[in-house]
Design a protein around this motif. Structure first.
Motif, PDB file in Angstrom:
ATOM      1  N   ARG A 197       0.842  -1.211   0.000  1.00 32.10           N
ATOM      2  CA  ARG A 197       0.000   0.000   0.000  1.00 32.10           C
ATOM      3  C   ARG A 197       0.868   1.249   0.000  1.00 32.10           C
ATOM      4  NH1 ARG A 197      -4.213  -1.358   4.597  1.00 32.10           N
ATOM      5  NH2 ARG A 197      -5.098  -3.181   3.601  1.00 32.10           N
ATOM      6  N   ARG A 198       1.867   1.210   0.827  1.00 33.27           N
ATOM      7  CA  ARG A 198       2.778   2.363   0.914  1.00 33.27           C
ATOM      8  C   ARG A 198       3.518   2.585  -0.419  1.00 33.27           C
ATOM      9  NH1 ARG A 198       4.840   4.462   5.925  1.00 33.27           N
ATOM     10  NH2 ARG A 198       6.379   6.040   5.399  1.00 33.27           N
ATOM     11  N   LEU A 199       3.964   1.503  -1.028  1.00 41.20           N
ATOM     12  CA  LEU A 199       4.642   1.587  -2.320  1.00 41.20           C
ATOM     13  C   LEU A 199       3.708   2.140  -3.399  1.00 41.20           C
ATOM     14  CD1 LEU A 199       7.178   0.996  -4.019  1.00 41.20           C
ATOM     15  CD2 LEU A 199       6.226  -1.287  -4.428  1.00 41.20           C
ATOM     16  N   ILE A 200       2.480   1.651  -3.429  1.00 43.55           N
ATOM     17  CA  ILE A 200       1.499   2.141  -4.410  1.00 43.55           C
ATOM     18  C   ILE A 200       1.213   3.614  -4.173  1.00 43.55           C
ATOM     19  CG2 ILE A 200      -0.927   1.962  -5.120  1.00 43.55           C
ATOM     20  CD1 ILE A 200      -0.630  -1.090  -4.705  1.00 43.55           C
ATOM     21  N   HIS A 201       1.094   4.012  -2.926  1.00 44.25           N
ATOM     22  CA  HIS A 201       0.853   5.415  -2.605  1.00 44.25           C
ATOM     23  C   HIS A 201       2.023   6.287  -3.066  1.00 44.25           C
ATOM     24  CE1 HIS A 201      -0.583   8.944  -0.544  1.00 44.25           C
ATOM     25  NE2 HIS A 201       0.568   9.047   0.121  1.00 44.25           N
ATOM     26  N   LEU A 202       3.251   5.847  -2.832  1.00 46.54           N
ATOM     27  CA  LEU A 202       4.429   6.604  -3.268  1.00 46.54           C
ATOM     28  C   LEU A 202       4.492   6.701  -4.794  1.00 46.54           C
ATOM     29  CD1 LEU A 202       7.219   5.328  -0.840  1.00 46.54           C
ATOM     30  CD2 LEU A 202       6.268   7.640  -0.976  1.00 46.54           C
ATOM     31  N   LEU A 203       4.165   5.606  -5.487  1.00 49.20           N
ATOM     32  CA  LEU A 203       4.159   5.631  -6.944  1.00 49.20           C
ATOM     33  C   LEU A 203       3.081   6.565  -7.489  1.00 49.20           C
ATOM     34  CD1 LEU A 203       4.804   1.878  -7.816  1.00 49.20           C
ATOM     35  CD2 LEU A 203       6.335   3.815  -8.180  1.00 49.20           C
ATOM     36  N   GLN A 204       1.905   6.545  -6.867  1.00 44.86           N
ATOM     37  CA  GLN A 204       0.837   7.457  -7.298  1.00 44.86           C
ATOM     38  C   GLN A 204       1.258   8.905  -7.105  1.00 44.86           C
ATOM     39  OE1 GLN A 204      -2.434   6.044  -4.917  1.00 44.86           O
ATOM     40  NE2 GLN A 204      -3.296   4.850  -6.619  1.00 44.86           N
ATOM     41  N   LYS A 205       1.908   9.182  -5.995  1.00 48.63           N
ATOM     42  CA  LYS A 205       2.373  10.546  -5.726  1.00 48.63           C
ATOM     43  C   LYS A 205       3.468  10.953  -6.720  1.00 48.63           C
ATOM     44  CE  LYS A 205       3.933  13.493  -1.978  1.00 48.63           C
ATOM     45  NZ  LYS A 205       4.400  13.547  -0.597  1.00 48.63           N
ATOM     46  N   ALA A 206       4.385  10.017  -7.002  1.00 44.29           N
ATOM     47  CA  ALA A 206       5.477  10.322  -7.927  1.00 44.29           C
ATOM     48  C   ALA A 206       4.971  10.557  -9.348  1.00 44.29           C
ATOM     49  CB  ALA A 206       6.503   9.195  -7.915  1.00 44.29           C
ATOM     50  N   PHE A 207       3.899   9.856  -9.719  1.00 40.44           N
ATOM     51  CA  PHE A 207       3.363   9.995 -11.069  1.00 40.44           C
ATOM     52  C   PHE A 207       2.114  10.864 -11.129  1.00 40.44           C
ATOM     53  CE2 PHE A 207       6.075   6.316 -11.743  1.00 40.44           C
ATOM     54  CZ  PHE A 207       6.679   6.669 -12.936  1.00 40.44           C
ATOM     55  N   SER A 208       1.935  11.699 -10.132  1.00 38.26           N
ATOM     56  CA  SER A 208       0.835  12.655 -10.209  1.00 38.26           C
ATOM     57  C   SER A 208       1.150  13.648 -11.318  1.00 38.26           C
ATOM     58  CB  SER A 208       0.658  13.381  -8.872  1.00 38.26           C
ATOM     59  OG  SER A 208       1.752  14.252  -8.645  1.00 38.26           O
ATOM     60  N   ASP A 209       0.154  14.336 -11.792  1.00 37.88           N
ATOM     61  CA  ASP A 209       0.342  15.267 -12.908  1.00 37.88           C
ATOM     62  C   ASP A 209       1.412  16.308 -12.596  1.00 37.88           C
ATOM     63  OD1 ASP A 209      -1.554  13.928 -14.333  1.00 37.88           O
ATOM     64  OD2 ASP A 209      -3.153  15.378 -13.992  1.00 37.88           O
ATOM     65  N   GLU A 210       1.371  16.851 -11.388  1.00 39.86           N
ATOM     66  CA  GLU A 210       2.323  17.901 -11.019  1.00 39.86           C
ATOM     67  C   GLU A 210       3.745  17.359 -10.938  1.00 39.86           C
ATOM     68  OE1 GLU A 210       3.080  20.648  -7.165  1.00 39.86           O
ATOM     69  OE2 GLU A 210       1.006  20.533  -7.878  1.00 39.86           O
ATOM     70  N   SER A 211       3.943  16.228 -10.285  1.00 39.32           N
ATOM     71  CA  SER A 211       5.281  15.640 -10.158  1.00 39.32           C
ATOM     72  C   SER A 211       5.823  15.218 -11.513  1.00 39.32           C
ATOM     73  CB  SER A 211       5.244  14.427  -9.240  1.00 39.32           C
ATOM     74  OG  SER A 211       4.887  14.796  -7.944  1.00 39.32           O
ATOM     75  N   PHE A 212       4.969  14.592 -12.310  1.00 40.29           N
ATOM     76  CA  PHE A 212       5.398  14.131 -13.628  1.00 40.29           C
ATOM     77  C   PHE A 212       5.758  15.314 -14.522  1.00 40.29           C
ATOM     78  CE2 PHE A 212       4.802  12.165 -17.837  1.00 40.29           C
ATOM     79  CZ  PHE A 212       5.657  11.079 -17.674  1.00 40.29           C
ATOM     80  N   SER A 213       4.996  16.387 -14.425  1.00 46.06           N
ATOM     81  CA  SER A 213       5.277  17.592 -15.199  1.00 46.06           C
ATOM     82  C   SER A 213       6.633  18.186 -14.818  1.00 46.06           C
ATOM     83  CB  SER A 213       4.165  18.617 -14.983  1.00 46.06           C
ATOM     84  OG  SER A 213       4.414  19.775 -15.711  1.00 46.06           O
ATOM     85  N   LYS A 214       6.947  18.194 -13.529  1.00 50.62           N
ATOM     86  CA  LYS A 214       8.255  18.681 -13.075  1.00 50.62           C
ATOM     87  C   LYS A 214       9.389  17.808 -13.597  1.00 50.62           C
ATOM     88  CE  LYS A 214       6.736  21.021  -8.892  1.00 50.62           C
ATOM     89  NZ  LYS A 214       6.784  21.045  -7.423  1.00 50.62           N
ATOM     90  N   ILE A 215       9.177  16.496 -13.603  1.00 52.42           N
ATOM     91  CA  ILE A 215      10.188  15.575 -14.133  1.00 52.42           C
ATOM     92  C   ILE A 215      10.416  15.853 -15.616  1.00 52.42           C
ATOM     93  CG2 ILE A 215      10.648  13.149 -14.694  1.00 52.42           C
ATOM     94  CD1 ILE A 215       9.157  12.438 -12.056  1.00 52.42           C
ATOM     95  N   LEU A 216       9.338  16.037 -16.360  1.00 55.99           N
ATOM     96  CA  LEU A 216       9.464  16.330 -17.792  1.00 55.99           C
ATOM     97  C   LEU A 216      10.178  17.652 -18.044  1.00 55.99           C
ATOM     98  CD1 LEU A 216       6.040  15.181 -19.302  1.00 55.99           C
ATOM     99  CD2 LEU A 216       8.276  14.097 -19.545  1.00 55.99           C
ATOM    100  N   GLN A 217       9.866  18.679 -17.264  1.00 51.81           N
ATOM    101  CA  GLN A 217      10.540  19.975 -17.417  1.00 51.81           C
ATOM    102  C   GLN A 217      12.034  19.854 -17.133  1.00 51.81           C
ATOM    103  OE1 GLN A 217       8.292  22.608 -14.862  1.00 51.81           O
ATOM    104  NE2 GLN A 217       7.309  23.567 -16.629  1.00 51.81           N
ATOM    105  N   SER A 218      12.377  19.105 -16.107  1.00 50.57           N
ATOM    106  CA  SER A 218      13.797  18.898 -15.791  1.00 50.57           C
ATOM    107  C   SER A 218      14.494  18.157 -16.921  1.00 50.57           C
ATOM    108  CB  SER A 218      13.946  18.100 -14.495  1.00 50.57           C
ATOM    109  OG  SER A 218      13.427  18.814 -13.419  1.00 50.57           O
ATOM    110  N   PHE A 219      13.831  17.148 -17.469  1.00 48.85           N
ATOM    111  CA  PHE A 219      14.396  16.385 -18.571  1.00 48.85           C
ATOM    112  C   PHE A 219      14.591  17.272 -19.803  1.00 48.85           C
ATOM    113  CE2 PHE A 219      13.825  13.660 -22.335  1.00 48.85           C
ATOM    114  CZ  PHE A 219      14.910  12.814 -22.169  1.00 48.85           C
ATOM    115  N   GLU A 220      13.584  18.081 -20.148  1.00 49.64           N
ATOM    116  CA  GLU A 220      13.689  18.993 -21.289  1.00 49.64           C
ATOM    117  C   GLU A 220      14.827  19.986 -21.091  1.00 49.64           C
ATOM    118  OE1 GLU A 220       9.902  20.893 -21.751  1.00 49.64           O
ATOM    119  OE2 GLU A 220       9.012  19.178 -22.744  1.00 49.64           O
TER     120      GLU A 220
END
Length: 161
Positions: free
Chosen positions: A5-28
């Protein structure tokens, strides 16, 4: 069970729209910086190539009638450097504004097509190729004129607000 449950929660948080958008901006941003460094290297190689050509072909050969043919090569090498500088400017503008500057891209394309026309050997060119180049230049010029007009009106409108 709690671990999953904790792992799934962390993955959901990491792949939230805001977090994922920040990752993409850093990559770009990272990729843009790598491209900038690579383009600086390309520019240095193009300048070296130009200088090497000037020293070896222009200054060390018999000048009688030679400069005429070498002139097209010199123009092509100069325009290679200018095109590389324009591409570096495109990358820099992207890093600053996080958007592609369409006017700058069209201007770079115009320089690239102009280079092609300047170094063109008309004896080896078919009629359709000339028409295609003319159509390309006309299309790019009209596109540049339209985009520049829109950008000017937008800047004028923004300064009045």
């Amino acid at each position: 069970m709690r671990f999953w449950r904790r792992l799934i929660h962390l993955l959901q948080k990491a792949f939230s729209d805001e977090s994922f958008s920040k990752i993409l901006q850093s990559f770009e941003g990272f990729i843009s910086k790598v491209l900038s460094v690579a383009m600086i290297f390309v520019i240095l190689l193009a300048v070296y190539d130009l200088l090497l050509f000037l020293v070896t072909d222009v200054f060390t050969t018999e000048p009688y009638g030679r400069l005429g043919t070498a002139l097209f090569t010199i123009f092509g090498l100069f325009l290679n450097v200018l095109i590389a500088l324009e591409i570096l400017e495109n990358i820099t503008a992207y890093l600053k504004h996080h958007a592609i500057q369409v006017e700058l891209v069209i201007a770079t394309s115009l320089v690239a097509v102009s280079r092609k026309i300047i170094i063109l050997d008309l004896e080896k060119l078919a009629g359709l190729e000339v028409i295609a180049l003319a159509f390309t230049v006309l299309s790019l010029a009209i596109s540049y004129w339209l985009v520049r007009g829109v950008n000017r009106r937008s800047r004028h409108h923004d300064s009045n607000d």
